[in-house]
Design a protein around this motif. Structure first.
Motif, PDB file in Angstrom:
ATOM      1  N   THR A 131       8.278  22.196   6.760  1.00 20.85           N
ATOM      2  CA  THR A 131       6.938  22.108   7.343  1.00 20.85           C
ATOM      3  C   THR A 131       6.426  20.689   7.185  1.00 20.85           C
ATOM      4  O   THR A 131       6.481  20.122   6.094  1.00 20.85           O
ATOM      5  N   SER A 132       5.927  20.125   8.253  1.00 18.41           N
ATOM      6  CA  SER A 132       5.402  18.759   8.201  1.00 18.41           C
ATOM      7  C   SER A 132       4.111  18.707   7.389  1.00 18.41           C
ATOM      8  O   SER A 132       3.379  19.696   7.272  1.00 18.41           O
ATOM      9  N   SER A 133       3.825  17.551   6.837  1.00 20.74           N
ATOM     10  CA  SER A 133       2.607  17.339   6.054  1.00 20.74           C
ATOM     11  C   SER A 133       1.365  17.496   6.925  1.00 20.74           C
ATOM     12  O   SER A 133       1.346  17.059   8.078  1.00 20.74           O
ATOM     13  N   ILE A 134       0.314  18.113   6.361  1.00 20.76           N
ATOM     14  CA  ILE A 134      -0.939  18.224   7.122  1.00 20.76           C
ATOM     15  C   ILE A 134      -1.705  16.899   7.110  1.00 20.76           C
ATOM     16  O   ILE A 134      -2.774  16.800   7.707  1.00 20.76           O
ATOM     17  N   GLU A 135      -1.156  15.882   6.441  1.00 18.11           N
ATOM     18  CA  GLU A 135      -1.780  14.560   6.451  1.00 18.11           C
ATOM     19  C   GLU A 135      -1.238  13.667   7.558  1.00 18.11           C
ATOM     20  O   GLU A 135      -1.716  12.547   7.739  1.00 18.11           O
ATOM     21  N   LEU A 136      -0.250  14.138   8.302  1.00 20.83           N
ATOM     22  CA  LEU A 136       0.333  13.305   9.354  1.00 20.83           C
ATOM     23  C   LEU A 136      -0.615  13.177  10.544  1.00 20.83           C
ATOM     24  O   LEU A 136      -1.102  14.182  11.063  1.00 20.83           O
ATOM     25  N   PRO A 137      -0.864  11.962  11.018  1.00 21.07           N
ATOM     26  CA  PRO A 137      -1.606  11.814  12.277  1.00 21.07           C
ATOM     27  C   PRO A 137      -0.765  12.344  13.426  1.00 21.07           C
ATOM     28  O   PRO A 137       0.473  12.324  13.383  1.00 21.07           O
ATOM     29  N   ALA A 138      -1.430  12.834  14.471  1.00 22.19           N
ATOM     30  CA  ALA A 138      -0.735  13.518  15.564  1.00 22.19           C
ATOM     31  C   ALA A 138       0.392  12.701  16.192  1.00 22.19           C
ATOM     32  O   ALA A 138       1.443  13.270  16.521  1.00 22.19           O
ATOM     33  N   PRO A 139       0.259  11.381  16.403  1.00 23.89           N
ATOM     34  CA  PRO A 139       1.390  10.630  16.974  1.00 23.89           C
ATOM     35  C   PRO A 139       2.665  10.721  16.133  1.00 23.89           C
ATOM     36  O   PRO A 139       3.764  10.839  16.667  1.00 23.89           O
ATOM     37  N   SER A 140       2.519  10.680  14.807  1.00 26.99           N
ATOM     38  CA  SER A 140       3.685  10.838  13.935  1.00 26.99           C
ATOM     39  C   SER A 140       4.146  12.287  13.917  1.00 26.99           C
ATOM     40  O   SER A 140       5.340  12.582  13.874  1.00 26.99           O
ATOM     41  N   LEU A 141       3.186  13.196  13.946  1.00 26.82           N
ATOM     42  CA  LEU A 141       3.489  14.623  13.927  1.00 26.82           C
ATOM     43  C   LEU A 141       4.361  15.014  15.115  1.00 26.82           C
ATOM     44  O   LEU A 141       5.336  15.758  14.973  1.00 26.82           O
TER      45      LEU A 141
ATOM     46  N   LYS B 172      -8.843  11.840  24.482  1.00 28.42           N
ATOM     47  CA  LYS B 172      -8.271  10.615  23.911  1.00 28.42           C
ATOM     48  C   LYS B 172      -6.971  10.915  23.180  1.00 28.42           C
ATOM     49  O   LYS B 172      -5.968  10.199  23.321  1.00 28.42           O
ATOM     50  N   LEU B 173      -6.986  11.978  22.392  1.00 29.18           N
ATOM     51  CA  LEU B 173      -5.793  12.349  21.639  1.00 29.18           C
ATOM     52  C   LEU B 173      -4.691  12.816  22.586  1.00 29.18           C
ATOM     53  O   LEU B 173      -3.510  12.476  22.408  1.00 29.18           O
ATOM     54  N   ARG B 174      -5.072  13.567  23.616  1.00 26.78           N
ATOM     55  CA  ARG B 174      -4.092  14.039  24.591  1.00 26.78           C
ATOM     56  C   ARG B 174      -3.397  12.868  25.286  1.00 26.78           C
ATOM     57  O   ARG B 174      -2.167  12.870  25.455  1.00 26.78           O
ATOM     58  N   ALA B 175      -4.165  11.866  25.657  1.00 28.91           N
ATOM     59  CA  ALA B 175      -3.584  10.707  26.348  1.00 28.91           C
ATOM     60  C   ALA B 175      -2.577   9.988  25.459  1.00 28.91           C
ATOM     61  O   ALA B 175      -1.499   9.584  25.919  1.00 28.91           O
ATOM     62  N   ARG B 176      -2.906   9.827  24.177  1.00 27.01           N
ATOM     63  CA  ARG B 176      -1.981   9.180  23.244  1.00 27.01           C
ATOM     64  C   ARG B 176      -0.700   9.977  23.095  1.00 27.01           C
ATOM     65  O   ARG B 176       0.407   9.427  23.098  1.00 27.01           O
ATOM     66  N   LEU B 177      -0.830  11.297  22.982  1.00 24.13           N
ATOM     67  CA  LEU B 177       0.334  12.138  22.751  1.00 24.13           C
ATOM     68  C   LEU B 177       1.222  12.241  23.986  1.00 24.13           C
ATOM     69  O   LEU B 177       2.453  12.273  23.866  1.00 24.13           O
ATOM     70  N   LEU B 178       0.612  12.294  25.169  1.00 24.99           N
ATOM     71  CA  LEU B 178       1.410  12.357  26.395  1.00 24.99           C
ATOM     72  C   LEU B 178       2.232  11.085  26.581  1.00 24.99           C
ATOM     73  O   LEU B 178       3.377  11.126  27.031  1.00 24.99           O
ATOM     74  N   GLU B 179       1.640   9.971  26.216  1.00 20.04           N
ATOM     75  CA  GLU B 179       2.361   8.700  26.325  1.00 20.04           C
ATOM     76  C   GLU B 179       3.583   8.694  25.406  1.00 20.04           C
ATOM     77  O   GLU B 179       4.665   8.230  25.783  1.00 20.04           O
ATOM     78  N   ILE B 180       3.404   9.231  24.194  1.00 17.97           N
ATOM     79  CA  ILE B 180       4.526   9.314  23.250  1.00 17.97           C
ATOM     80  C   ILE B 180       5.556  10.331  23.732  1.00 17.97           C
ATOM     81  O   ILE B 180       6.767  10.082  23.689  1.00 17.97           O
TER      82      ILE B 180
END
Length: 662
Positions: free
Chosen positions: A517-527, A368-376
């Motif tokens: 360094t990016s925040s460890i609180e960022l959700p992967a789409p924002s990351l 599920k996460l992979r599909a969201r990230l590939l789209e972005i």
């Protein structure tokens, strides 16, 4: 000043009567020719209007967007109410400060611009901010609205105040962990106004350095959405002396400095802040007026009324009282280990969350996460480079084990707050280790402690004068840039700076950073979008993210072990968390499961990040070798991330995507 005088019973009842003063205009409070203020919270417009007739000098409140109290419905003020609130404050001759103190997501930057323009138009006396992106926006929009630094900026040293002053900050809300002795020293070195929490609910962890709510639920405490896992019932396998053995929350007693107003004034505090934007009208107005009467009595008779009777605030007791850090670092006695307290321990009379297991990585979640990230990723410009690994280690010995792991490692961060019983390294040892790193074409950086006090600044300034053999430094707070003026070291920002959006990354690069360094609180789409957006905002430095390991989820000073142990465990129904003590006697709460992005390595290899970091400070020698082998395999064969992680999980307590999955 106009007052209305009424007769009212004492708060706890009794035969005597007391005068209740209701103010229709603010008192002018002055101590030794310095204007001071009693600052009250307002969660609703109804409370705000009531406070206009109270003994406070100023009120802070939030609008319906971009502040730290968005999680509870029915609180905060609409734009129309904010506009009227500014008008009412002017009529009552009181100050009004509006909170814009949340970290900003990339999608909120445009909203923030429009909101700041509105706030400039209505003209509050100041806005209270956390995110450095606001400083950039204020400058670009050429706004003149006064700025206060929120407690969530974690201002804890003079140099940080100096940098903030140069960026237009007029007042700082000091770290809740700062003793008054340090406040007094800072007050002698700055013209910036100092605000200090005087009464109310406090957090167990250092401000801005608690990430466990994000790790578990994707609900960031730095964005006002904390679900308070600190308030679960915890137990210790080995109980400290004097503890009863029953479960206790990792929550501290309420701050109460009612009997110490003189010490606050003597330290140079000019604004006395009462916490409680989620409290009821009756509670807040009663508490504020109680403090107001004590202030006025003291100012009228400083010697005779220096110690107001502390029983006056007993009716407003929600849990046991403490003086917090005001007179030194509190220990176990400041933790509610014995079920202390009166009234309702929780503000809402219920738990914010119940013990919840850290969500383990599984195939369905990954896809599920992979599909969201590939789209972005398809919408982003492909990254031409390939990232390397960076590694934070606890000691030179652990660093040498990393060196033996193989190629693909670009940087080692050597901690200057090593976990006990490891001691800091000597200059000679550091010189030898840097030579070993250079033979492998690896840069060596020294990582600063998450908190650096003024006395530590003095120590590190003397240390830097010896020209330590490192290539650069990993910085934990804004003030540290002042140490390196005229120096040639490479500087990069740690995740403790909570870089949540491209404007914040650009701000730190303008301050002198060559990486962040990016925040460890960022959700992967924002990351995954952040490097591209940062480049569009003008960033040219190295982008880095936490790729795998055990990052701190709470950073605190309280010795919950009761015996200054090097390492111990806290248990809940959801699992066993380890606490590590470092060389400076700070305590690091580590999660049950390891944070990872290994199954998504192929995606993040192409996302524009220059460095993928392994947080290995808490690991032993064999664990270090296993993780290094797994990470390097993923870098060489990104498509094998799932298989590599499966093997690694079999040797550990499991892995999680933490906040990245939300």
């Amino acid at each position: 000043m106009t007052v209305i005088v009424d007769w009212d019973p004492l708060p706890q009842g009794g035969e005597e009567e007391t005068v209740l003063i209701r103010y229709t205009t603010a008192m002018s409070r002055v101590y030794n020719n310095k204007q001071i203020e009693l600052l009250a919270p307002a969660g609703t417009f109804e409370i705000f209007k009531e406070l206009m007739h109270s003994s406070c000098d100023a009120v802070y409140c939030g609008g319906s967007q971009l502040n730290m109290r968005m999680i509870r419905k029915g609180y905060n003020l609409s734009r129309e109410e904010l506009r009227e609130a500014v008008f009412l404050a002017r009529e009552a001759d009181k100050n009004i400060y509006i909170t814009v103190n949340s970290l900003l997501d990339e999608n909120e930057l445009a909203e923030a611009e429009e909101y700041l323009i509105f706030l400039e138009e209505i003209g509050p006396d100041a806005i209270i901010i956390q995110d450095t992106a606001i400083l950039s926006l204020i400058n670009r929009l050429k706004l003149s609205i006064p700025l206060h630094a929120s407690v969530m900026m974690n201002v804890h040293n003079t140099e940080m105040i100096n940098v903030l002053e140069a960026h237009g900050i007029k007042r700082v809300v000091l770290s809740r962990e700062m003793p008054l002795s340090e406040v007094k020293a800072i007050a002698k070195q700055t013209n910036v106004e100092l605000e200090y929490f005087t009464h109310g609910d406090m957090c167990v962890a250092h401000g801005s350095l608690c990430y466990y709510s994000s790790y578990l639920f994707g609900m960031s405490s730095n964005r006002g959405r904390c679900l308070k896992p600190c308030r679960w019932p915890y137990t210790q396998p080995t109980q400290p002396q004097g503890a009863s053995g029953h479960p206790f929350p990792l929550a501290v007693k309420d701050m109460n400095l009612y009997a110490h107003l003189w010490e606050l004034l003597d330290a140079g505090v000019v604004s006395f802040k009462i916490e409680g934007r989620m409290r009821s009208k009756e509670f807040i107005t009663g508490l504020v007026d109680t403090y107001g009467r004590a202030f006025d009595a003291f100012l009228a008779d400083p010697l005779g009324q220096m110690r107001p009777e502390s029983s006056a605030v007993e009716p407003f007791k929600k849990r046991d009282f403490s003086t917090g850090y005001a007179f030194g670092v509190p220990g176990l006695e400041n933790i509610n280990t014995r079920g202390e307290g009166t009234g309702d321990f929780y503000s809402t009379k219920k738990m914010f969350s119940t013990p919840t297991k850290e969500r383990e990585v599984d195939a369905v979640q990954t896809e599920k996460l992979r599909a969201r990230l590939l789209e972005i990723q398809r919408t982003l410009k492909p990254s031409p480079g390939q990232p390397g690994l960076s590694v934070r280690v606890n000691s030179i010995e652990q660093g040498r084990r990393v060196l033996k792991s193989g190629s693909g490692i670009r940087r080692i961060y050597l901690s200057s707050e090593p976990f006990a019983p490891v001691m800091p390294f000597t200059l000679s040892e550091l010189d030898g280790f840097q030579k070993e790193c250079r033979k492998s074409d690896i840069t060596l950086f020294l990582a600063f402690p998450r908190m650096v006090t003024d006395s530590q600044f003095s120590l590190f300034r003397a240390y830097l004068a010896q020209k330590p053999s490192v290539d650069g430094f990993l910085l934990s707070n804004l003030g540290l840039f002042r140490l390196f003026e005229g120096e040639e070291y490479q500087l990069t920002c740690d995740s403790s700076m909570n870089i949540y959006n491209p404007q914040a990354a650009a701000f730190y690069e303008e301050a002198g950073a060559k990486g962040w360094t990016s925040s460890i609180e960022l959700p992967a789409p924002s990351l995954i979008r952040l490097p591209t957006l940062a480049a569009a905002a003008g960033c040219t430095g190295e982008a880095e993210l936490i790729y795998h390991g055990l990052p701190d989820v709470m950073y605190l000073d309280h010795d919950v072990s009761g015996r200054k142990a090097d390492s111990w465990f806290l248990e809940t129904e959801a699992g066993r968390l380890q606490i590590k003590r470092d060389y400076w006697n700070h305590y690091h709460l580590l999660p049950v499961k390891e944070l990872t992005l290994m199954p998504l390595t192929d995606i993040f290899m192409k996302s524009g990040y220059d460095l993928l970091r392994l947080e290995l400070q808490a690991y032993g020698p064999e664990e270090t070798s296993s993780i290094m082998k797994a990470a390097l395999t993923c870098m060489d064969h990104p498509e094998k991330g799932d298989l590599v992680l499966e093997s690694l999980q079999a040797q550990s307590k499991g892995c999680t995507y933490g906040a990245y999955q939300y």
